[in-house]
Design a protein around this motif. Structure first.
Motif, mmCIF file in Angstrom:
data_model
loop_
_atom_site.group_PDB
_atom_site.id
_atom_site.type_symbol
_atom_site.label_atom_id
_atom_site.label_comp_id
_atom_site.label_asym_id
_atom_site.label_seq_id
_atom_site.Cartn_x
_atom_site.Cartn_y
_atom_site.Cartn_z
ATOM 1 N N GLY A 1 34.864 43.800 38.823
ATOM 2 C CA GLY A 1 35.967 42.846 38.843
ATOM 3 C C GLY A 1 36.618 42.648 40.189
ATOM 4 N N GLN A 2 36.040 43.173 41.272
ATOM 5 C CA GLN A 2 36.629 42.929 42.582
ATOM 6 C C GLN A 2 36.493 41.460 42.979
ATOM 7 N N ASP A 3 37.385 41.026 43.820
ATOM 8 C CA ASP A 3 37.301 39.670 44.350
ATOM 9 C C ASP A 3 36.385 39.658 45.579
ATOM 10 N N VAL B 1 35.764 41.926 57.533
ATOM 11 C CA VAL B 1 35.944 43.228 56.890
ATOM 12 C C VAL B 1 37.102 43.131 55.901
ATOM 13 N N GLY B 2 36.913 43.665 54.701
ATOM 14 C CA GLY B 2 37.972 43.652 53.708
ATOM 15 C C GLY B 2 39.124 44.560 54.083
ATOM 16 N N SER B 3 40.339 44.115 53.772
ATOM 17 C CA SER B 3 41.529 44.926 53.993
ATOM 18 C C SER B 3 42.499 44.674 52.854
ATOM 19 N N GLY B 4 43.532 45.468 52.753
ATOM 20 C CA GLY B 4 44.491 45.306 51.666
ATOM 21 C C GLY B 4 43.813 45.439 50.310
ATOM 22 N N ASP B 5 44.024 44.467 49.422
ATOM 23 C CA ASP B 5 43.431 44.505 48.083
ATOM 24 C C ASP B 5 41.910 44.403 48.123
ATOM 25 N N LEU B 6 41.345 43.937 49.221
ATOM 26 C CA LEU B 6 39.892 43.802 49.345
ATOM 27 C C LEU B 6 39.287 44.951 50.147
ATOM 28 N N GLY B 7 40.086 45.990 50.383
ATOM 29 C CA GLY B 7 39.639 47.019 51.301
ATOM 30 C C GLY B 7 39.458 48.410 50.754
ATOM 31 N N ALA C 1 34.159 44.514 49.639
ATOM 32 C CA ALA C 1 34.596 44.065 48.308
ATOM 33 C C ALA C 1 33.391 43.520 47.525
ATOM 34 N N ASP C 2 33.522 42.338 46.902
ATOM 35 C CA ASP C 2 32.386 41.768 46.156
ATOM 36 C C ASP C 2 31.679 40.682 46.960
ATOM 37 N N GLY C 3 31.676 40.829 48.283
ATOM 38 C CA GLY C 3 30.864 39.990 49.136
ATOM 39 C C GLY C 3 31.190 38.516 49.054
ATOM 40 N N ILE C 4 30.248 37.726 48.524
ATOM 41 C CA ILE C 4 30.350 36.273 48.479
ATOM 42 C C ILE C 4 30.106 35.797 47.057
ATOM 43 N N ARG D 1 35.305 38.434 33.997
ATOM 44 C CA ARG D 1 36.180 37.450 33.379
ATOM 45 C C ARG D 1 36.566 36.399 34.411
ATOM 46 N N ALA D 2 36.884 35.212 33.923
ATOM 47 C CA ALA D 2 37.335 34.175 34.835
ATOM 48 C C ALA D 2 38.625 34.623 35.498
#
Length: 270
Positions: A85-87, A72-78, A108-111, A10-11
């Motif tokens: 639906g990951q960012d 490296v992802g951390s917090g909500d991206l970690g 996370a969802d990379g790029i 989803r957007a």
């Protein structure tokens, strides 16, 4: 095996990054494609020059040169999961270039690319949900992956959700599901094109590309080297019947004159 439903998103609201990226990391070299970092990377997997934790998506416009820092992802991206639906760690605006970056784990969802973009000398040490996704809405957009490599992708490496063309060249991939997948069950489907040129593929892996022939997708393969697959289990071009809901179905594989555009001589085995 039924493909995982990791395609339609989803957007989401545009994130304003809170990460402070040092100015030195954003500097653009005088001549892109040269310099000690790129020369070192050309011999194989690069040694990161440092590490930067990413807790909020980094928005990129113009050119960002990461100088081979590991992000490296951390917090909500970690969380390191495969949930839908990951960012992303990086979100590239139309026309943007991201170069000389190492993406560590969790990723996370990379790029995400919101239109035409270039990823130059980008390395994924352990692919997250996907390494990179082409979004956008223009049939003329092109996402170019030039150089770099990816490994440890339990499913897809590059995901193509919007229309347009993806070019993957001078790349290496190992321990993966599919190097490229045209979205199998996006709510909006398009004819998508992929070109894979001068790529080294190292087993284990399932397929180099997966395309939806019923929507008119095309895949052009050339200069492919497959390593460690003496039984030829890695499928060069896997054909699907794509859908807008539910799950796509595999309907065949191999070269033809319409969708899977390559010859057996375009693929060599070591």
């Amino acid at each position: 095996m039924t493909p995982k439903r990791h395609h339609w998103r989803r957007a989401r609201a545009v994130l304003v990054p809170v990460l402070a990226v040092p100015a030195a990391l954003l500097a653009v070299p005088a001549a892109a494609g040269t310099g000690p970092h790129l020369q070192a990377a050309a011999a194989g997997w690069p040694t990161p020059t440092g590490q930067q934790n990413v807790s909020s998506t980094i928005q990129v416009s113009g050119t960002m040169d990461g100088r081979l820092v590991r992000y490296v992802g951390s917090g909500d991206l970690g969380d390191g999961g495969q949930d839908e639906g990951q960012d992303p760690l990086f979100d590239l605006a139309n026309g943007a270039t991201l170069q000389n970056v190492v993406i560590g784990s969790p990723a996370a969802d990379g790029i995400h690319c919101e239109g035409t973009c270039t990823l130059k000398n980008v390395w994924w040490e352990d692919v997250g949900e996907d390494a990179a996704t082409l979004k956008g809405k223009s049939s003329s957009q092109t996402m170019t992956i030039d150089g770099g490599g990816a490994r440890k992708a339990s499913d897809k490496v590059f995901q193509h959700n919007g229309p347009g063309t993806m070019v993957i060249r001078n790349f290496q991939v190992q321990d993966f599901g599919k190097l490229y997948r045209s979205c199998g069950n996006c709510g909006s489907q398009y004819a998508r094109n992929v070109q894979v040129q001068n790529v080294t593929v190292t087993a284990p892996g399932k397929a180099i590309v997966g395309i939806n022939t019923n929507y008119g997708d095309t895949a052009r393969l050339s200069g492919i080297t497959v390593v460690g697959d003496s039984s030829h289990k890695i499928v060069p071009c896997l054909k699907y019947k794509g859908v807008t809901s539910g799950e796509p179905s595999e309907i065949g594989s191999g070269p033809d004159s319409t969708n899977c555009l390559y010859k057996t001589s375009d693929i060599s085995y070591q």
